[in-house]
Design a protein around this motif. Structure first.
Motif, PDB file in Angstrom:
ATOM      1  N   PHE A 149      86.139  79.992  32.650  1.00  0.00           N
ATOM      2  CA  PHE A 149      85.306  79.030  31.921  1.00  0.00           C
ATOM      3  C   PHE A 149      84.840  79.620  30.582  1.00  0.00           C
ATOM      4  O   PHE A 149      85.037  79.025  29.521  1.00  0.00           O
ATOM      5  N   LEU A 150      84.242  80.801  30.649  1.00  0.00           N
ATOM      6  CA  LEU A 150      83.690  81.383  29.416  1.00  0.00           C
ATOM      7  C   LEU A 150      84.789  81.729  28.425  1.00  0.00           C
ATOM      8  O   LEU A 150      84.647  81.525  27.220  1.00  0.00           O
ATOM      9  N   CYS A 151      85.904  82.245  28.933  1.00  0.00           N
ATOM     10  CA  CYS A 151      86.937  82.672  27.983  1.00  0.00           C
ATOM     11  C   CYS A 151      87.622  81.473  27.339  1.00  0.00           C
ATOM     12  O   CYS A 151      87.957  81.513  26.149  1.00  0.00           O
ATOM     13  N   SER A 152      87.814  80.398  28.083  1.00  0.00           N
ATOM     14  CA  SER A 152      88.418  79.199  27.479  1.00  0.00           C
ATOM     15  C   SER A 152      87.581  78.753  26.284  1.00  0.00           C
ATOM     16  O   SER A 152      88.103  78.469  25.201  1.00  0.00           O
ATOM     17  N   GLU A 153      86.271  78.694  26.502  1.00  0.00           N
ATOM     18  CA  GLU A 153      85.403  78.197  25.442  1.00  0.00           C
ATOM     19  C   GLU A 153      85.234  79.230  24.331  1.00  0.00           C
ATOM     20  O   GLU A 153      85.101  78.878  23.155  1.00  0.00           O
ATOM     21  N   ALA A 154      85.266  80.520  24.695  1.00  0.00           N
ATOM     22  CA  ALA A 154      85.198  81.573  23.677  1.00  0.00           C
ATOM     23  C   ALA A 154      86.434  81.517  22.775  1.00  0.00           C
ATOM     24  O   ALA A 154      86.335  81.616  21.550  1.00  0.00           O
ATOM     25  N   MET A 155      87.610  81.344  23.360  1.00  0.00           N
ATOM     26  CA  MET A 155      88.845  81.289  22.570  1.00  0.00           C
ATOM     27  C   MET A 155      88.811  80.072  21.644  1.00  0.00           C
ATOM     28  O   MET A 155      89.228  80.158  20.481  1.00  0.00           O
ATOM     29  N   ALA A 156      88.327  78.952  22.155  1.00  0.00           N
ATOM     30  CA  ALA A 156      88.223  77.765  21.303  1.00  0.00           C
ATOM     31  C   ALA A 156      87.287  78.067  20.129  1.00  0.00           C
ATOM     32  O   ALA A 156      87.586  77.719  18.980  1.00  0.00           O
ATOM     33  N   GLY A 157      86.185  78.736  20.403  1.00  0.00           N
ATOM     34  CA  GLY A 157      85.244  79.104  19.342  1.00  0.00           C
ATOM     35  C   GLY A 157      85.882  80.025  18.311  1.00  0.00           C
ATOM     36  O   GLY A 157      85.589  79.958  17.118  1.00  0.00           O
ATOM     37  N   LEU A 158      86.785  80.881  18.786  1.00  0.00           N
ATOM     38  CA  LEU A 158      87.474  81.816  17.887  1.00  0.00           C
ATOM     39  C   LEU A 158      88.567  81.113  17.085  1.00  0.00           C
ATOM     40  O   LEU A 158      89.130  81.687  16.152  1.00  0.00           O
ATOM     41  N   GLY A 159      88.904  79.900  17.475  1.00  0.00           N
ATOM     42  CA  GLY A 159      89.955  79.163  16.778  1.00  0.00           C
ATOM     43  C   GLY A 159      91.345  79.432  17.319  1.00  0.00           C
ATOM     44  O   GLY A 159      92.346  79.173  16.652  1.00  0.00           O
ATOM     45  N   LEU A 212      79.059  82.251  22.502  1.00  0.00           N
ATOM     46  CA  LEU A 212      80.496  82.403  22.241  1.00  0.00           C
ATOM     47  C   LEU A 212      81.107  81.163  21.593  1.00  0.00           C
ATOM     48  O   LEU A 212      82.214  81.225  21.064  1.00  0.00           O
ATOM     49  N   ARG A 213      80.379  80.076  21.629  1.00  0.00           N
ATOM     50  CA  ARG A 213      80.866  78.876  20.946  1.00  0.00           C
ATOM     51  C   ARG A 213      80.924  79.076  19.440  1.00  0.00           C
ATOM     52  O   ARG A 213      81.679  78.422  18.745  1.00  0.00           O
ATOM     53  N   ARG A 214      80.060  79.964  18.927  1.00  0.00           N
ATOM     54  CA  ARG A 214      80.000  80.183  17.478  1.00  0.00           C
ATOM     55  C   ARG A 214      80.130  81.681  17.182  1.00  0.00           C
ATOM     56  O   ARG A 214      79.195  82.320  16.718  1.00  0.00           O
ATOM     57  N   PRO A 215      81.299  82.242  17.466  1.00  0.00           N
ATOM     58  CA  PRO A 215      81.419  83.708  17.423  1.00  0.00           C
ATOM     59  C   PRO A 215      81.377  84.301  16.017  1.00  0.00           C
ATOM     60  O   PRO A 215      81.175  85.501  15.879  1.00  0.00           O
ATOM     61  N   TYR A 216      81.583  83.476  15.009  1.00  0.00           N
ATOM     62  CA  TYR A 216      81.574  84.002  13.638  1.00  0.00           C
ATOM     63  C   TYR A 216      80.186  83.918  12.995  1.00  0.00           C
ATOM     64  O   TYR A 216      79.970  84.456  11.923  1.00  0.00           O
ATOM     65  N   ASP A 217      79.253  83.219  13.664  1.00  0.00           N
ATOM     66  CA  ASP A 217      77.900  83.098  13.111  1.00  0.00           C
ATOM     67  C   ASP A 217      77.065  84.309  13.504  1.00  0.00           C
ATOM     68  O   ASP A 217      77.274  84.896  14.554  1.00  0.00           O
ATOM     69  N   GLU A 218      76.111  84.638  12.653  1.00  0.00           N
ATOM     70  CA  GLU A 218      75.299  85.839  12.876  1.00  0.00           C
ATOM     71  C   GLU A 218      74.493  85.766  14.177  1.00  0.00           C
ATOM     72  O   GLU A 218      74.418  86.744  14.914  1.00  0.00           O
ATOM     73  N   GLN A 219      73.876  84.631  14.458  1.00  0.00           N
ATOM     74  CA  GLN A 219      73.103  84.428  15.706  1.00  0.00           C
ATOM     75  C   GLN A 219      72.306  85.673  16.113  1.00  0.00           C
ATOM     76  O   GLN A 219      72.572  86.265  17.178  1.00  0.00           O
ATOM     77  N   PRO A 220      71.318  86.066  15.324  1.00  0.00           N
ATOM     78  CA  PRO A 220      70.573  87.307  15.642  1.00  0.00           C
ATOM     79  C   PRO A 220      69.923  87.290  17.024  1.00  0.00           C
ATOM     80  O   PRO A 220      69.726  88.341  17.626  1.00  0.00           O
ATOM     81  N   GLU A 221      69.659  86.091  17.551  1.00  0.00           N
ATOM     82  CA  GLU A 221      69.039  86.030  18.889  1.00  0.00           C
ATOM     83  C   GLU A 221      69.972  86.577  19.967  1.00  0.00           C
ATOM     84  O   GLU A 221      69.541  86.891  21.082  1.00  0.00           O
ATOM     85  N   PHE A 222      71.289  86.675  19.644  1.00  0.00           N
ATOM     86  CA  PHE A 222      72.247  87.187  20.631  1.00  0.00           C
ATOM     87  C   PHE A 222      72.752  88.587  20.261  1.00  0.00           C
ATOM     88  O   PHE A 222      73.813  89.009  20.714  1.00  0.00           O
ATOM     89  N   GLU A 223      71.991  89.291  19.416  1.00  0.00           N
ATOM     90  CA  GLU A 223      72.423  90.604  18.921  1.00  0.00           C
ATOM     91  C   GLU A 223      72.961  91.505  20.054  1.00  0.00           C
ATOM     92  O   GLU A 223      73.979  92.183  19.873  1.00  0.00           O
ATOM     93  N   ALA A 224      72.286  91.490  21.182  1.00  0.00           N
ATOM     94  CA  ALA A 224      72.682  92.393  22.285  1.00  0.00           C
ATOM     95  C   ALA A 224      74.120  92.144  22.738  1.00  0.00           C
ATOM     96  O   ALA A 224      74.790  93.059  23.219  1.00  0.00           O
TER      97      ALA A 224
END
Ligand code: AMP
Ligand code: MG
Length: 497
Positions: free
Chosen positions: A141-151, A467-479
């Motif tokens: 589930f997570l990787c499918s959506e992560a790959m879509a986010g990566l384009g 992971l939906r927006r892997p290219y955005d900075e999203q500082p709240e997810f820094e970890a």
């Protein structure tokens, strides 16, 4: 039995193109119910893509439907047959051993086939239980959506439904169902199936189905089947380039896991490159390293040759089959890979010796083994025009034990930048859009899985949001952008799912 409660909303109507093929292509059968289903996570993006009405995902019926306990009106569930080569060896008939295609929806975002994975035994289960465990379902589930986010082209995932049903793997785990969504789930092995049985009628029917449903442009070519093979070959080459650029390793590139539409398909023991090693094997069960990172482009081609063999009966001259692969795959891969690497390195225009620079960069990565994702992401921030500035360069330099080697590569990169100058701010923006900050590292998936096993699904949902927006900075997810913690050293991922 009481009649089920009516659905609270109007759902899009089904248009089951695969079920319209003759019965030889599948077995019609209903999913096997599972008790006490509960929603682990939902991809709202996919729900919207399918045109599911807002609020439906929160209704009690949602979990029932996507466990397979209740059928949507118009759905015609079936398990498809296919064969394939596994680890280089002909494996004969395989098929959807734990997948039920519910049917297809057509709307203004496209045609989407909906498939449950883990909804019980089928005639193709070959003695296995037809189930999928929560652990592997979260990973898929997570990787499918992560790959879509990566384009990267991929099958999508609508949701994971968890249950209490015990399932035996290396230890006792619990069953879950992932709903996968894609324009189609036809595999290289779907064609190999009919070719291996000399059933040329079905072979042609399948090719016609793929052409008419997904690749109508092939129909206008002199030889539509040759055009289809070339299309698959080109797309597979591009897909391999995208996997390599983003550091993705599939882990089980058997021909039954290769999509005829050029999508990443069947997420099992996949991985993302961390400390760079071209020979890295992400699948613990792959003892020979057949599906190591560096072998993927070669295996993609090997798989295409198997598909080309299956296409032979459809082509007037056998030589056309190999040529269709040879004349498309290598070029599609090389062109796409060079373009992606130029974007990752922030090269504004191409120069004749870029290939050498890219090769040198990979040789440097192999020597120094920095984290692949952080190497490029931190590079984005460096100035290309300034004289080396130790203070601002340090976050990037920290990735290397051998600072002098890092500095030497950086000097080369700056020299290359100087030949096609690009103002820092513009280049940095372009590089940040080409180099993800977040990928689904094994340790991230593992911590979400550990929490989910205790009944807390919040980490799965947070990771999905990130992971939906892997290219955005999203500082709240820094970890989530950090190097793997010590406890994750030696995490092994096997085929067990
Ligand atoms: P995979 O390695 O997941 O791509 O699966 C290879 C083949 O084994 C496919 O035909 C799957 O449907 C089948 N398979 C894998 N796991 C199971 C299972 N637990 N139950 C039934 N079939 C399975
Ligand atoms: Mg598979």
């Amino acid at each position: 039995m009481n009649a089920p409660e009516p659905l609270p909303i109007d759902l899009p109507s089904f248009d089951n193109s695969f079920a319209a093929l003759p019965e030889a292509f599948y077995t019609r059968l209903a999913p096997l119910p599972l008790g006490n289903p509960r929603v682990v996570a939902v991809s709202e993006v996919v729900a919207a893509m399918l045109g599911l009405p807002p609020g439906f995902v929160d209704s009690p019926q949602f979990a029932e439907i996507f466990t397979g306990n209740r059928l949507l009106p118009g759905s015609e569930p079936l398990a498809a047959v296919y064969s394939g080569h596994q680890f280089g060896v002909w494996a004969g008939q395989l098929g959807d051993g734990r997948a039920h295609l519910l049917g297809g929806l057509r709307n203004d975002t496209g045609h989407w086939e909906i498939q449950l994975k883990g909804a019980g035994r089928t005639p193709y289960s070959r003695g296995a239980d037809g189930r999928a465990v929560l652990r592997s379902s979260i990973r898929e589930f997570l990787c499918s959506e992560a790959m879509a986010g990566l384009g990267v082209p991929t099958t999508r995932a609508l949701c994971i439904i968890g249950t209490d049903q015990p399932v035996r793997r290396e230890e006792i785990e619990t069953a879950a169902v992932v709903t996968r969504v894609a324009p189609g789930f036809v595999r290289f092995g779907s064609f190999e199936h009919w070719a291996s049985r000399h059933r040329h009628g079905e072979l042609q029917q399948l090719a016609d189905y793929v052409i008419d449903t997904f690749r109508p442009a092939c129909r206008t070519q002199i030889n539509p089947y040759e055009a289809l093979l070339r299309d698959v070959s080109r797309r597979t080459g591009e897909l391999m380039a995208q996997w390599m650029a983003v550091g993705f390793m599939h882990g089980v590139m058997n021909t039954d896991n290769m999509s005829i539409l050029g999508l990443t398909l069947d997420y099992g023991p996949f991985g993302f490159m961390e400390a760079f090693d071209a020979g890295h094997i992400c699948n613990h069960s792959d003892h020979q390293g057949r599906y190591s990172y560096q072998n993927q482009p070669h295996v993609g081609q090997w798989n295409l040759y198997r598909l080309a063999d299956a296409f032979l009966p459809l082509l007037k001259r056998p030589a056309l089959a190999r040529a269709a692969v040879d004349e498309t795959y290598g070029d599609a891969f090389a062109l796409r890979f060079a373009g992606l690497m130029r974007a990752k390195l922030g090269l504004r225009a191409s120069l004749p010796d870029d290939e050498t620079f890219i090769d040198e960069t990979f040789a440097f990565l192999q020597m120094q083994r920095p984290d692949y994702t952080l190497f490029f992401r931190r590079l984005c921030r460096l100035s290309a025009t300034n004289a080396p500035d130790r203070a601002t360069d340090n976050a990037w330099r920290d990735l290397f034990i051998d600072r002098a080697a890092g500095d030497a590569w950086l000097a080369n990169w700056r020299a290359r930048q100087a030949r096609t100058p690009w103002p820092d701010a513009e280049r940095q923006a372009a590089m940040l859009a080409a180099n993800p900050k977040f990928v689904l590292r094994n340790w991230l998936a593992e911590s979400a899985i550990r929490q989910a096993k205790t009944g807390d699904f919040s980490e799965v949902r947070r990771l999905l949001a990130c992971l939906r927006r892997p290219y955005d900075e999203q500082p709240e997810f820094e970890a989530y952008a950090a190097l793997p913690p010590d406890w994750a050293n030696g995490l092994a991922v096997s085929c067990s799912s």
